[in-house]
Design an enzyme around this catalytic site. Structure first.
Site, PDB file in Angstrom:
ATOM      1  N   PHE A 122       0.859  -1.183   0.000  1.00 12.73           N
ATOM      2  CA  PHE A 122       0.000   0.000   0.000  1.00 12.73           C
ATOM      3  C   PHE A 122       0.898   1.237   0.000  1.00 12.73           C
ATOM      4  O   PHE A 122       1.742   1.382   0.891  1.00 12.73           O
ATOM      5  CB  PHE A 122      -0.857  -0.053   1.278  1.00 12.73           C
ATOM      6  CG  PHE A 122      -1.770   1.100   1.520  1.00 12.73           C
ATOM      7  CD1 PHE A 122      -2.892   1.304   0.720  1.00 12.73           C
ATOM      8  CD2 PHE A 122      -1.538   1.983   2.570  1.00 12.73           C
ATOM      9  CE1 PHE A 122      -3.766   2.363   0.973  1.00 12.73           C
ATOM     10  CE2 PHE A 122      -2.401   3.038   2.827  1.00 12.73           C
ATOM     11  CZ  PHE A 122      -3.512   3.229   2.024  1.00 12.73           C
ATOM     12  N   ASN A 128       7.127  14.292   2.601  1.00 11.74           N
ATOM     13  CA  ASN A 128       6.449  15.424   3.234  1.00 11.74           C
ATOM     14  C   ASN A 128       4.977  15.154   3.520  1.00 11.74           C
ATOM     15  O   ASN A 128       4.199  16.088   3.718  1.00 11.74           O
ATOM     16  CB  ASN A 128       6.600  16.673   2.358  1.00 11.74           C
ATOM     17  CG  ASN A 128       8.051  17.094   2.264  1.00 11.74           C
ATOM     18  OD1 ASN A 128       8.757  17.116   3.268  1.00 11.74           O
ATOM     19  ND2 ASN A 128       8.513  17.358   1.058  1.00 11.74           N
ATOM     20  N   GLY A 130       3.252  12.449   5.901  1.00 15.01           N
ATOM     21  CA  GLY A 130       3.191  11.307   6.820  1.00 15.01           C
ATOM     22  C   GLY A 130       1.860  11.367   7.547  1.00 15.01           C
ATOM     23  O   GLY A 130       0.857  10.840   7.078  1.00 15.01           O
ATOM     24  N   ILE A 156       7.628   2.231   2.370  1.00 18.79           N
ATOM     25  CA  ILE A 156       6.511   1.368   1.995  1.00 18.79           C
ATOM     26  C   ILE A 156       6.833  -0.090   2.330  1.00 18.79           C
ATOM     27  O   ILE A 156       7.795  -0.676   1.793  1.00 18.79           O
ATOM     28  CB  ILE A 156       6.173   1.525   0.488  1.00 18.79           C
ATOM     29  CG1 ILE A 156       5.906   3.011   0.167  1.00 18.79           C
ATOM     30  CG2 ILE A 156       4.987   0.629   0.122  1.00 18.79           C
ATOM     31  CD1 ILE A 156       4.829   3.698   1.017  1.00 18.79           C
ATOM     32  N   ASP A 239      -8.884   2.627   8.506  1.00 17.32           N
ATOM     33  CA  ASP A 239      -9.877   2.278   9.545  1.00 17.32           C
ATOM     34  C   ASP A 239      -9.991   0.761   9.687  1.00 17.32           C
ATOM     35  O   ASP A 239     -10.106   0.227  10.790  1.00 17.32           O
ATOM     36  CB  ASP A 239     -11.272   2.809   9.164  1.00 17.32           C
ATOM     37  CG  ASP A 239     -11.435   4.303   9.447  1.00 17.32           C
ATOM     38  OD1 ASP A 239     -10.586   4.877  10.141  1.00 17.32           O
ATOM     39  OD2 ASP A 239     -12.429   4.876   8.955  1.00 17.32           O
ATOM     40  N   ARG A 267      15.078 -17.119  37.822  1.00 14.22           N
ATOM     41  CA  ARG A 267      16.180 -16.267  38.272  1.00 14.22           C
ATOM     42  C   ARG A 267      16.181 -16.153  39.799  1.00 14.22           C
ATOM     43  O   ARG A 267      15.196 -15.676  40.392  1.00 14.22           O
ATOM     44  CB  ARG A 267      16.020 -14.880  37.630  1.00 14.22           C
ATOM     45  CG  ARG A 267      16.974 -13.829  38.133  1.00 14.22           C
ATOM     46  CD  ARG A 267      18.386 -14.067  37.622  1.00 14.22           C
ATOM     47  NE  ARG A 267      19.233 -12.924  37.892  1.00 14.22           N
ATOM     48  CZ  ARG A 267      20.549 -12.957  37.756  1.00 14.22           C
ATOM     49  NH1 ARG A 267      21.143 -14.078  37.342  1.00 14.22           N
ATOM     50  NH2 ARG A 267      21.264 -11.897  38.004  1.00 14.22           N
ATOM     51  N   GLN A 278       7.713  -8.722  45.667  1.00 12.22           N
ATOM     52  CA  GLN A 278       6.498  -8.001  45.279  1.00 12.22           C
ATOM     53  C   GLN A 278       6.754  -6.980  44.153  1.00 12.22           C
ATOM     54  O   GLN A 278       5.891  -6.766  43.303  1.00 12.22           O
ATOM     55  CB  GLN A 278       5.900  -7.286  46.504  1.00 12.22           C
ATOM     56  CG  GLN A 278       4.463  -6.916  46.283  1.00 12.22           C
ATOM     57  CD  GLN A 278       3.827  -6.282  47.507  1.00 12.22           C
ATOM     58  OE1 GLN A 278       4.369  -5.354  48.108  1.00 12.22           O
ATOM     59  NE2 GLN A 278       2.690  -6.797  47.899  1.00 12.22           N
ATOM     60  N   GLU A 363       0.875   3.174  10.309  1.00 10.45           N
ATOM     61  CA  GLU A 363      -0.585   3.204  10.098  1.00 10.45           C
ATOM     62  C   GLU A 363      -1.239   4.336  10.893  1.00 10.45           C
ATOM     63  O   GLU A 363      -2.361   4.229  11.378  1.00 10.45           O
ATOM     64  CB  GLU A 363      -1.224   1.846  10.401  1.00 10.45           C
ATOM     65  CG  GLU A 363      -0.707   0.800   9.433  1.00 10.45           C
ATOM     66  CD  GLU A 363      -1.703  -0.248   9.046  1.00 10.45           C
ATOM     67  OE1 GLU A 363      -2.900  -0.102   9.326  1.00 10.45           O
ATOM     68  OE2 GLU A 363      -1.260  -1.232   8.415  1.00 10.45           O
TER      69      GLU A 363
END
Ligand code: COS
Length: 383
Positions: A122, A128, A130, A156, A239, A267, A278, A363
């Site tokens: 896609f 310039n 984004g 891409i 979307d 460990r 804790q 995205e």
């Protein structure tokens, strides 16, 4: 938590899980180190019909919905976000055809993507443009029976590896976002080339390149939908795909917790396993809460989209923000629980933390998602 999956949904999980456990996890460190595209693994995923999930049955696919793709991507995210991104980007590349493509275009392109014979990509982002997606400069001009494209797309995914590219270009600059149109460009089209592979912080198994159009000539019928509807198609595509990115985040968070919890049980410091302290328990508990809350939101969002596929921008962005911010927090905490070992390449959590970062960026950055949510709230409360 039981999400009461149907038999078909459980089958998708099982297939994606098997490929993740048997093929992706054993190879992810090498793919990352060599920046190697996982062609063989993707072919096996195609053979297992995963690429066909979002493609309707009449075009050779599985005819699945948003929830089906989310289930698959969660498993892949558990293995490697680089491989998951290569897979997700192919779906992203075909969404414009699913939403706005002609019957002929669907028949021509979708079966090859469903079978894994071809990958898709896609092309939206530019140097310039984004976050400001409508600020693109790539142009398409009709010359007789051909469109002539000029410009460069940047970063891409699947660049140089895909054979089918859905690309947005300006056809009438005076009309703003209404002057953008989408096209299909094929590997080998005259005047079309891909730049060298970018070197990245993470998701190194995926390929990221420029798409370069220099008087690139494509037939007139490669226009997707009507002229001037490109920006709307782009927005609908994003979307639809953002819950999938959220699902990659859920899988990644789960994988990081699994690593950290196993380590914390083994460990020993101050005479006992560190899971007995804790401070560590609370970190693991917060990770588990974060992951389950994200999973619930992403699953609910996907099910909502399948039932009511209109006006989904807000919930789609919400799931993307919530689950990918979670993935960044949880992978960072997994490194912290594992201390010096977590920071070493010998253990997988440092890669997970590097990979998580892109989920908050691509995205649509998580800041842009909040803008989308804010705009939708603005509309809702104006009523
Ligand atoms: N679905 C359908 N149509 C939409 C839409 C959506 N989700 N969002 C916007 N539109 C329509 C608007 O209704 C408007 O139509 P009209 O011209 O008829 O009024 C048009 O598209 C322009 O919308 P808007 O004015 O909101 O556009 P902006 O230029 O302000 O951009 C944002 C809005 C920021 C949301 C958009 O640029 C964006 O999503 N940016 C991030 C892009 C991105 O994700 N980049 C990463 C790509 S990696 S694949």
């Amino acid at each position: 938590m039981d999400y009461f999956l149907s038999e078909e949904q459980q089958m998708i999980v099982d297939i994606a899980k098997q490929i993740t456990d048997e093929r992706i996890i054993p190879n992810r460190a090498e793919l990352d180190e060599k920046h190697a595209f996982p062609r063989e693994i993707l072919s096996e995923m195609a053979q297992a019909d995963l690429f066909g999930i979002p493609i309707p049955e009449e075009y050779g696919g599985f005819g699945g919905g948003c929830f089906d793709i989310v289930l698959a991507l969660e498993q892949l995210g558990r293995g490697c976000i680089g491989v998951g991104t290569a897979f997700a980007a192919s779906s992203l590349g075909i969404y414009p055809l699913l939403f706005s493509g002609s019957e002929e275009q669907r028949r021509k392109y979708l079966p090859d993507v469903a079978s894994g014979k071809k990958f898709a990509a896609f092309g939206l982002t530019e140097a310039n443009a984004g976050s400001d997606a409508s600020g693109i400069n790539t142009t398409a001009v009709l010359d007789g029976d051909e469109w002539v494209l000029n410009g460069t797309k940047q970063w891409i995914t699947n660049g140089g590896e895909a054979q089918i590219y859905t690309v947005v270009a300006i056809t009438d600059r005076s009309k703003g976002p209404r002057g953008a149109s989408m096209f299909v460009v094929e590997e080998g089209d005259p005047g079309f080339s891909c730049g060298p592979k970018e070197k990245k912080m993470g998701i190194r198994a995926s390929s990221t390149t420029e798409l370069i159009f220099k008087d690139c000539r494509i037939p007139r019928d490669r226009l997707i939908g009507r002229q001037g509807t490109g920006f709307i198609t782009v927005m609908k595509t994003l979307d639809a795909s953002r819950p999938g990115i959220a699902a990659l985040g859920v899988g990644l968070g789960q994988a990081a917790l699994d690593e950290a919890a196993v380590y914390a049980k083994q460990r020993v410091q101050f005479g006992k396993p560190i899971i007995g302290f804790q401070a560590v328990q609370h970190m693991l508990a917060n990770m588990a809460i974060d992951i389950e809350a994200s999973r619930s939101l992403v699953y609910c969002t996907a099910r909502h989209i399948d039932a009511h596929p209109k006006n989904i921008s807000k919930i789609s962005s919400m799931s993307k923000v919530f689950a990918t911010d979670m993935a960044m927090r949880v992978t960072t905490d997994a490194v912290q629980v594992m201390g010096g070992y977590g920071y070493m390449c010998e253990y997988p959590v440092e890669k997970m933390m590097r990979d998580a970062k892109i989920l908050q960026i691509y995205e649509g950055t998580n800041q842009i998602q909040r803008n989308v949510i804010g705009q939708e709230l603005n509309k809702e409360y104006a009523r």
